[in-house]
Design a protein around this motif. Structure first.
Motif, PDB file in Angstrom:
ATOM      1  N   GLU A   1       0.879  -1.535  -0.060  1.00 20.92           N
ATOM      2  CA  GLU A   1       0.180   0.240  -0.246  1.00 20.92           C
ATOM      3  C   GLU A   1       0.542   0.969  -0.009  1.00 20.92           C
ATOM      4  N   ASP A   2       1.822   0.736   0.477  1.00 16.54           N
ATOM      5  CA  ASP A   2       2.116   2.353   0.526  1.00 16.54           C
ATOM      6  C   ASP A   2       3.764   2.658  -0.137  1.00 16.54           C
ATOM      7  N   LEU A   3       4.285   0.584  -0.986  1.00 18.91           N
ATOM      8  CA  LEU A   3       5.089   1.462  -2.729  1.00 18.91           C
ATOM      9  C   LEU A   3       3.585   2.372  -3.274  1.00 18.91           C
ATOM     10  N   ALA A   4       2.369   1.699  -3.741  1.00 18.57           N
ATOM     11  CA  ALA A   4       1.541   2.759  -4.475  1.00 18.57           C
ATOM     12  C   ALA A   4       1.003   4.234  -4.234  1.00 18.57           C
ATOM     13  N   ASP A   5       1.747   4.462  -2.940  1.00 17.02           N
ATOM     14  CA  ASP A   5       1.491   5.991  -2.105  1.00 17.02           C
ATOM     15  C   ASP A   5       2.587   6.910  -2.823  1.00 17.02           C
ATOM     16  N   GLY A   6       3.750   6.264  -2.801  1.00 17.29           N
ATOM     17  CA  GLY A   6       4.909   6.300  -3.917  1.00 17.29           C
ATOM     18  C   GLY A   6       5.039   7.080  -5.160  1.00 17.29           C
ATOM     19  N   VAL A   7       4.167   5.452  -5.987  1.00 17.26           N
ATOM     20  CA  VAL A   7       3.729   5.535  -7.115  1.00 17.26           C
ATOM     21  C   VAL A   7       3.417   6.324  -7.635  1.00 17.26           C
ATOM     22  N   ASN A   8       2.313   6.646  -6.613  1.00 16.72           N
ATOM     23  CA  ASN A   8       0.523   8.422  -6.746  1.00 16.72           C
ATOM     24  C   ASN A   8       1.837   9.341  -6.930  1.00 16.72           C
ATOM     25  N   TRP A   9       2.257   9.308  -6.170  1.00 16.45           N
ATOM     26  CA  TRP A   9       3.471  10.842  -5.094  1.00 16.45           C
ATOM     27  C   TRP A   9       4.272  10.967  -6.718  1.00 16.45           C
ATOM     28  N   MET A  10       4.778  10.299  -7.414  1.00 18.11           N
ATOM     29  CA  MET A  10       6.141  10.316  -8.399  1.00 18.11           C
ATOM     30  C   MET A  10       4.736  11.100  -9.764  1.00 18.11           C
ATOM     31  N   VAL A  11       3.910   9.871  -9.653  1.00 15.30           N
ATOM     32  CA  VAL A  11       2.965  10.362 -11.104  1.00 15.30           C
ATOM     33  C   VAL A  11       2.916  12.215 -10.961  1.00 15.30           C
ATOM     34  N   GLU A  12       2.283  12.629  -9.794  1.00 18.37           N
ATOM     35  CA  GLU A  12       1.736  13.703  -9.539  1.00 18.37           C
ATOM     36  C   GLU A  12       2.726  14.709  -9.332  1.00 18.37           C
ATOM     37  N   ASN A  13       4.307  15.009  -8.459  1.00 18.33           N
ATOM     38  CA  ASN A  13       4.408  15.152  -8.343  1.00 18.33           C
ATOM     39  C   ASN A  13       6.232  15.608  -9.523  1.00 18.33           C
ATOM     40  N   VAL A  14       6.405  14.430 -10.076  1.00 21.48           N
ATOM     41  CA  VAL A  14       7.997  13.779 -10.557  1.00 21.48           C
ATOM     42  C   VAL A  14       7.159  13.759 -12.181  1.00 21.48           C
ATOM     43  N   ASN A  15       6.539  14.210 -12.706  1.00 21.04           N
ATOM     44  CA  ASN A  15       6.062  14.092 -14.041  1.00 21.04           C
ATOM     45  C   ASN A  15       6.463  12.435 -14.575  1.00 21.04           C
ATOM     46  N   VAL A  16       5.775  11.136 -13.527  1.00 19.10           N
ATOM     47  CA  VAL A  16       6.250  10.143 -14.174  1.00 19.10           C
ATOM     48  C   VAL A  16       5.358   9.376 -14.689  1.00 19.10           C
ATOM     49  N   ASP A  17       4.990   8.298 -15.388  1.00 22.71           N
ATOM     50  CA  ASP A  17       4.161   7.939 -15.949  1.00 22.71           C
ATOM     51  C   ASP A  17       3.985   6.474 -15.379  1.00 22.71           C
ATOM     52  N   LYS A  18       2.597   6.615 -15.296  1.00 25.41           N
ATOM     53  CA  LYS A  18       2.511   5.207 -14.190  1.00 25.41           C
ATOM     54  C   LYS A  18       2.611   3.776 -14.783  1.00 25.41           C
ATOM     55  N   GLY A  19       2.802   3.926 -16.386  1.00 29.95           N
ATOM     56  CA  GLY A  19       2.120   2.552 -16.971  1.00 29.95           C
ATOM     57  C   GLY A  19       3.652   2.233 -17.333  1.00 29.95           C
ATOM     58  N   ALA A  20       4.731   2.890 -16.241  1.00 31.30           N
ATOM     59  CA  ALA A  20       6.394   3.242 -17.015  1.00 31.30           C
ATOM     60  C   ALA A  20       7.480   2.581 -14.902  1.00 31.30           C
ATOM     61  N   VAL A  21       6.577   2.199 -14.521  1.00 26.45           N
ATOM     62  CA  VAL A  21       7.288   1.656 -12.926  1.00 26.45           C
ATOM     63  C   VAL A  21       7.971   0.054 -12.701  1.00 26.45           C
ATOM     64  N   GLY A  22       9.286   0.593 -11.633  1.00 28.80           N
ATOM     65  CA  GLY A  22       9.404  -1.041 -12.113  1.00 28.80           C
ATOM     66  C   GLY A  22       9.610  -0.491 -10.229  1.00 28.80           C
ATOM     67  N   THR A  23      10.047  -2.065 -10.235  1.00 30.13           N
ATOM     68  CA  THR A  23      10.705  -2.480  -8.576  1.00 30.13           C
ATOM     69  C   THR A  23      11.881  -3.855  -8.458  1.00 30.13           C
TER      70      THR A  23
END
Length: 824
Positions: free
Chosen positions: A667-689
């Motif tokens: 759940e925290d990783l999901a919040d991290g993904v959303n934060w990057m999408v909203e704040n650092v112009n990250v493509d939500k469909g281009a995230v790895g872990t």
């Protein structure tokens, strides 16, 4: 040859300026706690040479060989430390004398003391162990005297109230008279039944034998006479004593502690049963002789049986020994797992009936301790023991009523999840019957004092963690380390034990550890920044003191590398009031508020679960730091989160995963993904872990249970089934399979493997004695049976849990790099 310190000036200036937080640090009262800044910024790295993957994964000697295990000399005028030899595992010892640094010759190593040295009550003598032998140094004259020269390994040095120096060797306590040199055996602990001595004939045949055969009767009389004479000789001759104490057959000594008065012993014993079975092996396929080596391995949590320690009090004057029961401890017979057992029984269509029964209790095991769970007061007439329950729910501090041979509870810490296996420092104030200890009862690790017959007083409070306690000789203050001004910044403080006033002693903004000098006037500091390895510093033990750097071990090669230092960001959580602190590596060409140029991103999952990595000091993940910098230089955004369960954020954060590992963290990783999408112009469909150990487990859980969250993932040395992991760690979080199979099934990735639908890399070392290779083997077979196609497995035949060979590191990270390049 001494190393000039003038060359340290430039590096020292950069080092101390490393990072800032956007709030000021004040010398607040212990009860005050200013909310930390949302973002902790770091200095720009000044290097110009681009880091390569080959360089990042090379033997870490190229970074420089940091100082290790620093400690003060007996006179508080010099500092000793170790440094690794280049290209070797060997360490050399160095001495800083205020002017420069010189290497200590092997022929002189017995003279420099030890980080575990002890001091006489008048402060005139230092005693320490070197190579198993006992040495004493006269501090004023610097004269060193060797007191033992044996094959025995001496340990547990302590000065007795008599002035004698005591030590333990091979379960035997000795005391040395420093005036005469006489060594006295105080007590020899033997794990056997006491020999019966000469006994009278008991059976009919034996009695008749003694009546009919004169020779048999004579031999019996001679044996009785010899036994009587031996006892009389000991009783009447002052040069002899009988100090043999038999603790019982099939027992194992866990801990033993001698009173400073030299008249009492507390011994903890347990049944001497194997901790592993013959089947607990780890095959090593690459060996010196070419054969398969079945290396012995640890047992699994699913196989472990309850452990209990029996406490034995021995009076060395009367030669009497007495077991101490646990029945006086509050909650000693509570069924604290009743609700868990009932839930599991109902899931199986059964009923559970709770009843009281004595719990299994033992001495506390703290993974970060350098002290004993048995602590005596100065005079040696009181002792405190820290005890824990086998079910992990209780920690007690108890003293001993020697008159009535029973334990007296002084403090009980109960946690419905589990009691922390760190933050358990405790002891006595000097020359007072007052205890001090750390406790998480407020929600964070804080310092308390408690008189034996009084109430406890909390000395520190706030949303920060206190650790590493050092009491001053005059009881004026206790020094400690804490992350008071920001969760990721650790400074050194002291609290006045009378007024409760808290003083800030360092303000370095990074990760700082300390050693107080023997005369308590100075601090030896080990300090690091987020992009700079640790070095040694010294300062007066006063607020605002000038801090002087004394080592400079970082290489020019490392300083020349262009590395992108991350910022520590407070990511808002959608599940808790606390934010999730995370390191964010911004791309080299990133511009705040950019639009349209959507970024690829990677989230790294740190290992250990209970570990903090989003701090502003040098990380154990230094290779990953360089890898993440490389990715950022190529346009990736990289995030490294202190997900729930991480260290440094209090009890509730730590225990959020109780009975369900892999849910809060993802759940925290999901919040991290959303934060990057909203704040650092990250493509939500281009995230790895990716991540290793616990981080590998998290990669599995993310890809299996939230398959749309990441487009690819790499699991390194991963846990796949918690029932196969060790008992001390796992049983805290998931209880044990015999009590709580529900927790294991919903927390183990192997039960969710059908959810995989994205590319996955599994990297597994084969001689891993922490997370067994068997974990990966079982999961791969499960994936085969599920007919999954989108995964690859890489094995490393000679590697343990923490990789060693640079070639293995490089191979592993080339595969990770390729995975992200091809799939994001």
């Amino acid at each position: 040859m001494k190393q000039s310190l003038t060359s340290l000036a430039v590096a020292s200036a950069l080092f101390l300026a490393g990072c800032q937080v956007t709030q000021n640090s004040n010398n607040n009262q212990a009860s005050q706690n200013t909310p930390p800044a949302a973002v902790a910024t770091t200095a720009e790295t000044t290097g110009s040479d681009v880091i390569t993957l080959e360089q990042a994964m090379a033997d870490p000697d190229w970074l420089g060989r940091k100082p290790e295990d620093g400690f003060w000399s007996a006179d508080s005028q010099s500092v000793l430390f170790k440094q690794k030899q280049s290209g070797s595992k060997l360490r050399d010892t160095f001495k800083y004398d205020g002017q420069g640094i010189e290497q200590v010759a092997l022929s002189d190593k017995h003279q420099v003391g030890s980080e575990n040295a002890v001091y006489s009550h008048d402060g005139e003598l230092q005693a320490y162990v070197f190579a198993g032998n006992v040495f004493v140094k006269d501090i004023s004259s610097n004269q060193v005297t060797q007191l033992t020269r044996t094959s025995q390994k001496a340990e547990r040095l302590q000065f007795l109230t008599s002035g004698q120096l005591a030590y333990l060797a091979d379960n035997t306590f000795y005391a040395i008279d420093l005036t005469t040199g006489l060594t006295t055996e105080l007590a020899k602990l033997i794990v056997e039944d006491a020999p019966p001595g000469v006994t009278e004939p008991a059976s009919y045949i034996a009695q008749e034998q003694h009546q009919l055969i004169g020779y048999v009767a004579l031999q019996h009389k001679n044996a009785k006479d010899a036994q009587s004479r031996k006892k009389a000789l000991v009783d009447q001759n002052s040069t002899l004593d009988n100090n043999l104490f038999y603790l019982g057959k099939d027992q194992r000594i866990v801990e033993s502690s001698l009173s400073p008065a030299g008249d009492k012993l507390i011994v903890a014993i347990t049944k001497d049963i194997p901790e592993r079975s013959a089947q607990d092996i780890m095959p090593n396929y690459v060996t010196q002789d070419g054969n398969i080596d079945p290396v012995k391995a640890r047992s699994r949590v699913a196989d472990n049986k309850p452990v209990e320690h029996t406490l034995v009090y021995i009076d060395l004057n009367t030669k009497q020994q007495q077991s101490l029961g646990y029945e006086t401890l509050p909650g000693f017979d509570e069924d604290v797992l009743a609700q868990v057992r009932r839930e599991n029984a109902e899931a199986q269509g059964k009923t559970y009936s709770s009843k009281k029964a004595p719990r299994h209790i033992s001495l506390m095991l703290d993974w970060g301790w350098d002290q004993s769970a048995i602590q005596w007061n100065t005079q040696g007439n009181e002792v405190a023991l820290m005890l824990e329950s086998w079910d992990n729910k209780d920690r007690w501090i108890a003293t001993v009523d020697f008159s009535n041979n029973k334990l007296v509870s002084q403090h009980r810490l109960y946690d419905e999840a589990w009691v922390n296996y760190t933050h358990n420092d405790f002891g006595w104030l000097n020359n007072k019957n007052t205890l001090y200890y750390l406790s998480e009862e407020s929600g964070y690790s804080h310092l308390y004092t408690k008189p034996l017959n009084g109430k406890a007083t909390q000395l520190t409070s706030g949303k920060f963690e206190v650790s590493e306690l050092t009491l001053t000789k005059d009881n004026a203050a206790i020094y400690f380390k804490a992350n008071k001004k920001h969760p990721g910044i650790y400074e050194i403080y002291r609290v006045n034990l009378q007024s409760g006033e808290l003083e800030t002693l360092t303000n370095l903004d990074g990760m700082t550890d300390y050693v107080l000098s023997p005369d308590e006037s100075k601090l030896l500091l080990t300090h690091s920044k987020i992009a700079m390895p640790p070095e040694l510093f010294i300062a007066d033990a006063q607020p605002g003191s000038e801090i002087k750097q004394i080592t400079n071990t970082v290489s020019e090669a490392f300083l020349s590398k262009k590395l992108i230092a991350p910022k520590v960001v407070a990511v808002p959580s959608s599940h808790t009031d606390q934010p999730i602190y995370a390191k964010v590596y911004y791309p080299a060409d990133y511009q705040e508020g950019e639009q349209g140029n959507t970024r690829k991103a990677v989230i790294f999952n740190h290992g250990a679960g209970y570990l903090q990595n989003s701090h502003l000091g040098w990380s154990v993940y230094f290779r990953e730091f360089m890898f993440h910098s490389l990715l950022a230089s190529e346009g990736y955004v990289v995030m490294d989160m202190d997900y729930r369960a991480s260290k440094g954020y209090g009890r509730d954060w730590r225990t959020a995963i109780y009975r369900h590992m892999g849910k809060p963290e993802i759940e925290d990783l999901a919040d991290g993904v959303n934060w990057m999408v909203e704040n650092v112009n990250v493509d939500k469909g281009a995230v790895g872990t990716y991540g290793g150990s616990y981080g590998g487990f998290m990669t599995f859980m993310a890809l299996f249970t939230q398959p749309e969250l990441f487009q690819a993932g790499a699991a390194l040395r991963p846990v796949t089934d918690w029932a196969y992991y060790n008992d001390p760690y796992t049983s805290n979080i998931l209880n044990r399979p015999v009590d709580d199979p529900i927790a294991y099934r919903r927390s183990s990735p192997i039960y969710f493997a059908e959810g995989l639908n994205k590319p996955m890399l599994i990297n597994a070392p084969m001689i891993d004695d922490n997370v067994f290779f068997q974990d990966v083997v079982r999961l791969v077979q499960r994936l085969i049976e599920l007919e999954k196609e989108n995964y690859e497995t890489a094995i490393y035949p000679v590697e343990p849990h923490g990789f060693v060979q640079p070639s293995s590191w490089l191979d592993e990270y080339r595969r990770i790099y390729k995975l992200f390049k091809e799939n994001l």
